[in-house]
Design a protein around this motif. Structure first.
Motif, mmCIF file in Angstrom:
data_model
loop_
_atom_site.group_PDB
_atom_site.id
_atom_site.type_symbol
_atom_site.label_atom_id
_atom_site.label_comp_id
_atom_site.label_asym_id
_atom_site.label_seq_id
_atom_site.Cartn_x
_atom_site.Cartn_y
_atom_site.Cartn_z
ATOM 1 N N THR A 80 0.905 -1.253 -0.009
ATOM 2 C CA THR A 80 -0.035 -0.067 -0.103
ATOM 3 C C THR A 80 0.796 1.147 0.058
ATOM 4 O OG1 THR A 80 -1.639 -1.264 1.050
ATOM 5 C CG2 THR A 80 -2.090 1.144 1.120
ATOM 6 N N VAL A 129 -4.997 3.004 -12.284
ATOM 7 C CA VAL A 129 -5.784 3.857 -11.200
ATOM 8 C C VAL A 129 -5.799 5.352 -11.429
ATOM 9 C CG1 VAL A 129 -6.482 4.056 -8.817
ATOM 10 C CG2 VAL A 129 -5.776 1.748 -9.740
ATOM 11 N N LEU A 186 -8.664 5.877 -1.221
ATOM 12 C CA LEU A 186 -8.504 5.208 -2.114
ATOM 13 C C LEU A 186 -7.124 3.909 -2.040
ATOM 14 C CD1 LEU A 186 -9.637 4.902 -5.269
ATOM 15 C CD2 LEU A 186 -7.218 5.671 -5.884
ATOM 16 N N ILE A 209 -8.201 -0.282 -2.239
ATOM 17 C CA ILE A 209 -7.868 -0.909 -3.860
ATOM 18 C C ILE A 209 -8.111 -2.220 -3.739
ATOM 19 C CG2 ILE A 209 -5.333 -0.805 -3.713
ATOM 20 C CD1 ILE A 209 -5.304 -0.171 -6.519
ATOM 21 N N GLU A 212 -8.796 -3.917 -9.473
ATOM 22 C CA GLU A 212 -7.747 -3.917 -10.357
ATOM 23 C C GLU A 212 -6.825 -5.091 -10.061
ATOM 24 O OE1 GLU A 212 -8.775 -1.309 -8.874
ATOM 25 O OE2 GLU A 212 -9.461 -0.009 -10.470
ATOM 26 N N THR A 240 -3.382 -6.440 -1.491
ATOM 27 C CA THR A 240 -3.802 -5.242 -0.822
ATOM 28 C C THR A 240 -4.452 -5.820 0.386
ATOM 29 O OG1 THR A 240 -5.843 -4.957 -2.226
ATOM 30 C CG2 THR A 240 -3.712 -4.022 -3.160
#
Lengths: 422, 295
Positions: free
Chosen positions: B76, B166, B226, B230, B233, B248
């Protein structure tokens, strides 16, 4: 007067009994969210309704969610689970069995008869848990390798490769870096991808031996069979006979000559690449070590899912009645093949004349042939963690050449045993 | 007199409760109840089926002992290091371009916003095709420069490639926020700066950027939130690989809850992720938020 009262009383009892006996039972049935399977149930359920007016089936597909397991678990947590459910894979079944959420089907009368009628006595063995059977397998998808016969012919190969060395020999001729590779040795890095590479190859190399001992729940795949498979994957990557990224639709674009596929790829290929499927595809069992006996059948992994009855069902006998009705009639399995093109979990696909029309298709026939040699995944509630550990400790280090095959195997087995021990 | 004031107060009070009542009911059902349940779950061991068992802080201890927690924290952080500078600079440039457009300004802004409203699953599939080894991006690179980039298959590239995707999705949306900020800056400031001989570059650094502070803070807050949320994706494209480089918080929370049947552990992880993102937002605001006055 007394007589009159007696008669009225008797009449009331008869009416109540009649109403009671003719009470309609409603069973909730959830099935896989798959258009072809939906069509199967849509066709079959009106037939049941005609012959069983007292047992109504309220059918729906498993509610939309990230996965079927997620939808079913949230339904259990909120007490909205159905009576009967399909699309249950063995790892999830193990969790449901551990939690006593599903009914042992062998406790119902006629269980053994059903196994015989559907010719699935051996097929169901992989689903045994603690001496009982909780899941009735619906279909068995053996994993087989699709080869591009046109590319093989172009390079002078009359037969597709059978052994690891034959794949290496093919690779030496056909590989064009970044354009074409010999064989997709690793399917991906998701946990479920292990079913379609390492576990498939392990079953092939070991003639169907377990990679986790079911009784002791101990991982054993760092044995000689596991070593053969790990060496094969490592050699493929080390010599650039395969690649981490093979591009989009590598089989159809010719980016790879061979790759493992399930029968669910048939309808897709029929629609999108009919010529390649019809003219340029041959199907074989997974590759085996060089010393694997030629006369011995090659085993493979079975992507198989089944049907269960929830313990919370108020009408378990009716649910069993429905299950028996669906799977005791081979015509229903004929309909299943017609609509889904997936082999039903029965061993007589080649012997039973009813299935002959579908065996004219050589690709479906190959899948049908390997149903008796297709072994399901190890029955463990920790399937996801186990296969994630296989990915992180075994497959990825081999793909990226981070360690030796022996070390990767030992690390993976240690990690899996650690998970099983917890 | 006193009585009428009191009864008026009572009426106002009732009106207030009546007006805010629906919100309270909504908040109680959709925020308070799930939050209380989340905390209870985080302190429990449960598999959705068997009875729930309270284990207090066991899940917290387990999380800090789990190497995956440190992997996703680092992932992250890496994502933020790629994403935030990229999206901030590109959306400011885009907003400045919008502000210079004399005609169809709203049309251009809306066109870039399209990426933001498109389906994550759909564009993830499209990006997978675009950046695969035999996709158009690599074909172009190979034909012109003789190189292939392993966008999603290399542990060093995968998270960066996801950050690019993103950024593409959110650039238009953040540019709109910056455009609003740019339009609020009085023109006189630029005129005065020009008279004083300031170059365009100096004007950008000394006027535009400082006066965009509130927009920058807002975009930073949105970007940090965000980064901790996440999911689509990496789930669709890389599955968390290669070598866990794109795992993530949300992917691990989802897998632990619904595939490993450990919703208690997942609930505790979600509380930790929320705490970390709130902490980072507070820190960011403390470090970069300035009181801006246009007078």
């Amino acid at each position: 007067m007394k007589k009159k009262v007696g008669l009225i009383f008797l009449a009331v009892i008869m009416v109540v009994a009649l109403v009671g006996f003719s009470e309609t039972i409603t069973l909730k049935l959830w099935t896989a969210p798959n258009p072809n399977q939906n069509l199967f149930w849509k066709t079959l359920l009106p037939q049941w309704a005609k012959t069983h007016p007292n047992i109504k089936i309220k059918w729906s597909q498993i509610p939309a969610a990230g996965s079927s397991e997620e939808a079913i678990l949230t339904a259990i947590a909120s007490n909205r689970q159905p009576d009967i459910c399909t699309n249950i894979f063995s790892g999830f079944a193990a969790e449901l069995i551990n939690s006593k959420a599903i009914v042992p089907l062998d406790s119902f009368p006629g269980f053994k008869d059903l196994l015989k009628k559907r010719d699935m006595v051996n097929v169901i063995k992989g689903w045994e848990s603690g001496g009982h059977y909780y899941v009735l397998p619906i279909y068995v998808n053996p994993m087989l390798v699709w080869w591009r016969s046109d590319i093989l012919a172009k390079y002078g190969f009359k037969e597709p490769p059978r052994t690891y060395s034959q794949i290496y020999a093919l690779a030496k001729k056909v590989v064009i870096p970044h354009k074409r590779y010999a064989y997709q040795a690793v399917t991906g890095v998701n946990w479920w991808d292990r079913w379609f590479d390492f576990i498939t190859d392990y079953y092939a190399a070991s003639a169907g031996k377990p990679y986790i001992y079911p009784e002791k729940q101990v991982a054993v795949f760092n044995n000689k069979y596991g070593k053969e498979v790990a060496n094969f994957i490592y050699t493929m990557f080390k010599n650039h006979y395969t690649a981490v990224d093979l591009g989009n639709l590598p089989f159809y674009t010719g980016g790879v000559v061979g790759k493992v596929n399930g029968p669910w790829s048939i309808p897709y290929a029929q629609k999108q690449f009919p010529n390649i499927l019809k003219n340029d595809t041959v199907v074989t069992p997974p590759p085996v070590p060089d010393n694997y006996p030629k006369d011995k059948p090659i085993y493979t992994f079975a992507d198989t899912k089944g049907m269960i009855i929830f313990e919370t069902s108020k009408h378990k006998d009716a649910a069993w009645e429905f299950m028996k009705w669906v799977y005791s009639n081979p015509e229903h399995d004929v309909l299943w093949i017609k609509l889904t093109q997936m082999p039903p979990a029965r061993e007589d696909l080649l012997a039973n004349k009813l299935f002959d029309p579908y065996l004219k298709d050589p690709i479906f026939a190959a899948y049908a042939k390997y149903v008796p040699y297709a072994i399901p995944t190890a029955l463990s509630a920790k399937t996801v963690s186990i296969q994630q550990a296989m990915t992180n400790k075994l497959i990825e280090p081999l793909m990226y050449l981070k360690t030796t095959p022996e070390k990767a195997l030992d690390d993976a087995v240690a990690a899996v045993n650690n998970i099983l021990f917890q | 007199m006193k009585n009428s004031v009191r009864s008026l107060g009572k009426v106002e009070n009732i009106k207030g409760w009546l007006l805010s009542g629906p919100y309270w009911i909504f908040a109680a059902i959709f925020f308070a109840y799930p939050f209380v349940w989340l905390v209870m779950l985080a302190l429990s061991k449960w598999n959705f089926i068997s009875p729930r068992k309270t284990v207090w802080l066991d899940n917290l201890v387990k999380i800090f002992q789990d190497p995956m927690f440190w992997t996703i924290t680092w992932n992250t952080t890496r994502f933020m290091l790629y994403f935030i500078p990229m999206v901030l600079s590109l959306s400011i440039i885009l907003a400045m371009a919008f502000s210079k457009a004399k005609h169809f300004q709203a049309f251009f802004a809306m066109s870039f916003l399209l990426a933001n409203v498109s389906s994550g699953v759909a564009y993830s599939i499209i990006f997978t095709q675009l950046f695969s080894v035999n996709g158009p991006a690599n074909n172009f690179l190979y034909n012109h420069f003789g190189v292939f980039i392993p966008w999603f298959s290399s542990p060093s590239w995968a998270m960066f490639s996801i950050a690019i995707m993103v950024t593409w999705k959110f650039m238009g949306y953040y540019a709109l926020i910056f455009l609003a900020g740019l339009q609020a800056i009085p023109k006189e400031l630029y005129e005065a700066a020009e008279i004083d001989g300031a170059t365009k570059w100096t004007q950008f650094w000394k006027i535009t950027l400082p006066l965009l502070n509130s927009s920058i803070v807002m975009v930073m807050v949105l970007a940090i939130t965000l980064a901790f949320g996440i999911f689509t994706e990496p789930y669709m494209i890389t599955g968390g690989g290669p070598l866990n480089s794109t795992q993530t918080f949300l992917m691990v929370i989802y897998t632990d809850a619904f595939l490993k049947y450990q919703p208690g552990y997942a609930a505790m992880l979600s509380i930790i992720a929320a705490g970390m993102s709130f902490g980072l937002i507070i820190l960011t605001r403390k470090l970069i938020e300035r009181k801006v006055e246009f007078s």
